[in-house]
Enzyme design. Sequence first.
Site, mmCIF file in Angstrom:
data_model
loop_
_atom_site.group_PDB
_atom_site.id
_atom_site.type_symbol
_atom_site.label_atom_id
_atom_site.label_comp_id
_atom_site.label_asym_id
_atom_site.label_seq_id
_atom_site.Cartn_x
_atom_site.Cartn_y
_atom_site.Cartn_z
ATOM 1 N N LYS A 1 40.594 34.154 35.912
ATOM 2 C CA LYS A 1 40.506 34.617 37.315
ATOM 3 C C LYS A 1 40.672 33.456 38.280
ATOM 4 C CE LYS A 1 36.255 32.765 37.983
ATOM 5 N NZ LYS A 1 35.933 31.709 38.997
ATOM 6 N N ASP B 1 30.529 36.054 36.073
ATOM 7 C CA ASP B 1 31.965 36.324 35.975
ATOM 8 C C ASP B 1 32.328 37.307 34.860
ATOM 9 O OD1 ASP B 1 32.309 34.552 38.021
ATOM 10 O OD2 ASP B 1 33.076 32.916 36.790
#
Length: 310
Positions: free
Chosen positions: A17, A145
């Site tokens: 990401k 995350d």
Amino acid sequence: MSFAATTESVHVRAPGKINVYLGVGGRHDDGYHALATVFQAVSLYEDVIARHADDFSITVTGVDDPDTVPLDDRNLAMRAAKLLATAAEYDGGVALEIRKSVPVAGGMGGGSADAAAALVACDALWGTGFTPARLHELAARLGADVPFALHGGTAVGTGRGDQLNPALARGRFDWVLVTSDQGLSTPVVYGRLDALREADGALADDPPLSLDVPIPVLQALRSGDPELLAESIYNDLQEAALHERPELETTILRGIHAGALQGIVSGSGPTVALLCASPEAAQHVQAGLLEHGLDSLHVHGPVAGARIIA
């Protein structure tokens, strides 16, 4: 719940990401900081293959220095597998093979992607049949995350970053990533941020303990216009990361000089993410960086989260 062995192995792919926006608030009593962030999953992936075993083990490929990736309970993928086994009351184990492409300690959530992939892979391998909501709950217990790596796409994260709401992002955004052989510790970068703020005389409620993503960031994503997004990308951790690694600022400037619209440190760094106007512009930026001896990767987003590979 049945644990009948229906397959010998399960292969799951999960994305790294970029934090398109990252606002960091005050530190709570539990040591965590309030966050307001926009995640975008990009086309740089971790692959996890799960196989039946009596105990839990991990092997890792794709890293130059094997010592940078722990093979015990310090590894998020190992913790994910054991957490799922406990939740499902499964008394067997799993052999996890991790094929890494996301930089280690690079601020791109590679370890979190491994954990998300391990959850999906073990759920399918063992036939535990957990719902996506239940997997999300387990993912949130592993780190901020990890839930996003399960879902992918583009999402707003609040709280510790684990409270997710999908964000509409039209079209495709092209990024050039400049990675580093030497990682940056996330706790070190957050500690540096706290020290810098204390030195500046920040009050207890400045920064605040709760945050929101600015509206212009979300509008830029909805527009699908990279030039508009370039005006809004931001990272509160960047100053701290640059304090630890001053050369990253030179990399950002070289990327912009080569044609990138804007550049930021991804998450806690040290990966630099350069936003480009198009795939062709990204190739031009890569060529310009190469003239300075900087290897780079061209990725795009948003892409899907952790998925089983047939």
